[in-house]
Scaffold this active site. Structure first.
Site, mmCIF file in Angstrom:
data_model
loop_
_atom_site.group_PDB
_atom_site.id
_atom_site.type_symbol
_atom_site.label_atom_id
_atom_site.label_comp_id
_atom_site.label_asym_id
_atom_site.label_seq_id
_atom_site.Cartn_x
_atom_site.Cartn_y
_atom_site.Cartn_z
ATOM 1 N N CYS A 291 23.633 19.456 23.909
ATOM 2 C CA CYS A 291 24.879 19.192 23.182
ATOM 3 C C CYS A 291 25.112 17.682 23.212
ATOM 4 O O CYS A 291 24.166 16.906 23.093
ATOM 5 C CB CYS A 291 26.043 19.977 23.774
ATOM 6 S SG CYS A 291 26.417 19.571 25.499
ATOM 7 N N LYS A 292 26.340 17.262 23.382
ATOM 8 C CA LYS A 292 26.638 15.829 23.441
ATOM 9 C C LYS A 292 26.293 15.249 24.811
ATOM 10 O O LYS A 292 25.634 14.207 24.910
ATOM 11 C CB LYS A 292 28.114 15.580 23.130
ATOM 12 C CG LYS A 292 28.532 14.118 23.143
ATOM 13 C CD LYS A 292 30.022 13.981 22.819
ATOM 14 C CE LYS A 292 30.432 12.517 22.691
ATOM 15 N NZ LYS A 292 30.356 11.775 23.965
#
Length: 331
Positions: A291-292
């Site tokens: 993800c981030k």
């Protein structure tokens, strides 16, 4: 003058009582149990895990919870609503929103509760049991899997019946007709075939599609993600808008976190391939989530583990780490 003193004294009393109440809330947050936390998970209430990122990476997170280490709890809760939502994929709590705090097993989370109460949050609860208690209780509440039963050639396996169906000969990948009269009994042929050498067995029955998937560790770094074999699926759980704004992780497919459970639990293999452009992994296939910054991917990893997937991994640094590593000047 006396008429003014009475309302003034009444106001002072109210303020004193309020301060006393706030102080009690500050020092004595109510504790909650597993059942309360399970309800909070189903309601998507805010659950804050105040352990370090390393501790979370090594063990895991309660589903839907966010990891905000104790040292930065206050600064994160003083962020704007937009920044909080962008970083944790969860709405920033309002002052009367239920917040459950969790951390190490068996350790009261008084410092975290005090910070939240000091910031004005009114419904702060302490889950002293922590992640380990939740995981243990969660496993106890799940229905047990049907026991694996090894069927002997000569003897059927007990118990029999619908609960533990015995494979029929049609499920055995051996055609008795091709062996003439010597194979009138498929089970006797099965015994013969299973005593062949590994090479002869593989040449005859082509079990290439049954080989085990390449396995990866529970946490991977930039170098491991960069050199992932083709048989390992890389899944980015960020929102499509994030990919458009910041960039796409090479060789990954995008399944936003909110769609992960439905994709792997509800979609047929045909629907999965049509929607995401690749084969739907089985329970033994290896997958890496990103993800981030590794928080949402850890949640996705946990969701799949709860569905029975055995080889899931988390790219802890996420796309932020990928950008940092790829933008480094080459030596």
């Amino acid at each position: 003058m006396k008429n003014l003193q009475l309302p003034f004294l009444f106001l002072v009393c109210i303020l004193v009582l309020k301060c006393k109440s706030d102080k009690q809330n500050h020092l004595f947050c109510k504790s909650v149990c597993y059942d309360d936390v399970q309800k909070a998970v189903k309601n998507n209430s805010l659950i804050i895990d105040v352990r370090s990122k390393q501790e979370v990476a090594e063990s895991g997170l309660i589903p839907t919870s966010v990891n905000i280490p104790l040292g930065c709890l206050r600064s994160k809760l003083e962020m704007s609503r937009k920044d909080f939502k962008d970083e944790f994929n969860h709405s920033k709590p309002k002052k009367r929103t239920l917040i459950i705090v969790t951390g190490r097993t068996g350790m009261p989370n008084s410092p975290a509760c005090e910070i939240l109460c000091f910031l004005g949050f009114k419904k702060v609860r302490d889950y002293v049991g922590g992640y380990e208690d939740f995981e243990r209780r969660d496993k106890e509440c799940r229905p047990p899997p049907a026991p694996y039963c090894s069927h002997n050639i000569a003897n059927s396996c007990e118990p029999t019946g619908d609960a533990y169906p015995v494979p029929t000969t049609s499920e055995i990948p051996i055609n008795p007709l091709q062996y003439g009269n010597s194979c009138s009994n498929p089970l006797s042929c099965l015994q013969d075939k299973l005593t062949q050498s590994k090479k002869d067995f593989k040449d005859e029955f082509d079990l290439g599609n049954m080989s085990k998937s390449t396995t990866v560790p529970k946490v991977v770094d930039f170098k491991q993600v960069k050199s992932l074999p083709d048989d390992i699926l890389l899944i980015d759980v960020r929102e499509p808008s994030e990919l458009q704004q910041v960039g796409v992780l090479p060789k990954s497919i995008n399944i936003p976190l909110g769609n992960v459970e439905n994709a792997f639990k509800q979609l047929t293999p045909e629907e999965f391939k049509q929607l995401y452009g690749c084969n739907k992994p089985d329970l033994n296939n290896s997958m890496v989530f990103s993800c981030k910054a590794g928080i949402r991917s850890a949640k996705a990893m946990k969701i799949l583990e709860n569905l029975g997937y055995k080889n899931t991994s988390n790219y802890q640094g996420g796309f932020d780490d990928w950008l940092e590593q790829t933008q480094k000047p080459s030596a």
